[in-house]
Design an enzyme around this catalytic site. Structure first.
Site, PDB file in Angstrom:
ATOM      1  CG  ASP A 102      -1.900   1.160   1.203  1.00  0.00           C
ATOM      2  OD1 ASP A 102      -3.002   0.967   0.651  1.00  0.00           O
ATOM      3  OD2 ASP A 102      -1.576   2.246   1.741  1.00  0.00           O
TER       4      ASP A 102
ATOM      5  CG  HIS B 234      -7.750  12.211  -8.570  1.00  0.00           C
ATOM      6  ND1 HIS B 234      -7.746  11.191  -7.646  1.00  0.00           N
ATOM      7  CD2 HIS B 234      -8.472  13.218  -8.011  1.00  0.00           C
ATOM      8  CE1 HIS B 234      -8.447  11.538  -6.583  1.00  0.00           C
ATOM      9  NE2 HIS B 234      -8.896  12.771  -6.769  1.00  0.00           N
TER      10      HIS B 234
ATOM     11  CD  GLU C 181      -4.305   3.965  -1.656  1.00  0.00           C
ATOM     12  OE1 GLU C 181      -4.469   4.403  -0.514  1.00  0.00           O
ATOM     13  OE2 GLU C 181      -5.197   4.027  -2.529  1.00  0.00           O
TER      14      GLU C 181
END
Length: 274
Positions: free
Chosen positions: A143, A156, A186
């Site tokens: 992550d 983004h 993610e």
């Protein structure tokens, strides 16, 4: 006229041989409930060949011929061959489309690593294989640390470019047999076949250190650096007696998730085993 009729019959015979050959080929290529249809069509066309050879024999033996029948025989044979050839191309086209759709569904559309469904399927298959062989394997859950801040600060689009770059750099640290998939946002899962816990920790640390040491070049004016937290867990046969494959998959991924959050709670940019 006799020669013209003979040529038409011979050509019609050759066209039907082509049609029979295509049908035989498709009979072996097509599996499933409808193979019988191609078998029947092959037998029917083979029997029809006699309707094309007997007039040729009759012309040689008695000199009798029917020019109109010869023309119709040739036209029918051409239409049959052309129709079967067209069906063959249609089948090949649909097969190609299905293969493309299957490939697209197996890949994450942004990063081109495996999709969530596909990576879970790979892990489930590895569980099944490991239950047979008695070997072991491990999975990593990765992550990105503070990824929301990346999206908030850079937008983004840059966030997507970071994800693409991350996948590229992770794959640089993996073996050919290791499998990377994106499970959402993610978060990523890596399947490490035939890898023990201590070896998985080494892989995780290699990935973590590599990601922390590089800069990601995006559409932003300056390179961006990120870090990742990694959770590690290994599949242990001794702990899974009495559970089915889906339950084992769910439990294994949950443990990797817990290990990843333990890495987050330990300060991020680290690897934890559970």
């Amino acid at each position: 006229m006799q020669l013209l009729a003979l040529i038409c019959y011979v050509l019609s015979f050759l066209f039907q041989i082509v049609a029979v050959y295509i049908c035989i080929t498709l009979t072996f290529k097509i599996a499933g409930a409808f193979r019988w249809a191609w078998v029947c069509l092959t037998i029917g066309l083979t029997l029809m060949l006699s309707r094309r050879i007997f007039p040729v024999i009759d012309i040689y033996t008695s000199g009798n011929f029917k020019l109109i029948d010869a023309f119709f025989a040739l036209a029918i044979s051409i239409c049959i061959s052309g129709g079967i050839y067209g069906i063959t191309k249609l089948i090949e086209s649909e097969k190609t489309k299905n293969q493309v759709l299957s490939l697209l569904s197996a890949l994450d559309p942004l990063t081109n690593c495996l999709s969530r469904t596909e990576i879970f399927s790979k892990i489930a298959n590895e569980i099944e294989r490991t239950l047979r062989t008695g070997n072991t394997f491990s999975i990593l859950e990765i992550d990105i640390d503070y990824f929301k801040k990346v999206n908030d600060q850079f937008g983004h689009q840059v966030g997507d470019e970071i994800l693409i770059s991350l996948v590229k750099h992770i794959q640089e640290s993996l073996r050919d047999l290791d499998i990377l998939g994106r499970i959402g946002g993610e978060e990523f899962l890596i399947l490490l076949p035939e890898t023990k816990e201590i070896e998985a920790l080494q892989v995780a640390e290699r990935i973590r250190a590599h990601i922390a040491s590089i800069s990601h070049h995006t559409s932003w004016s300056e390179p961006i650096q990120i870090t990742v937290s990694i959770g590690i867990t290994s599949f242990k046969i001794s702990a899974c007696i009495g559970s089915n494959k889906q339950e084992l998959l769910k439990e294994l991924v949950h443990k990797a998730d817990q290990a990843m959050y333990l890495a987050k709670d330990s300060g991020r940019n680290c690897s934890c085993v559970l």
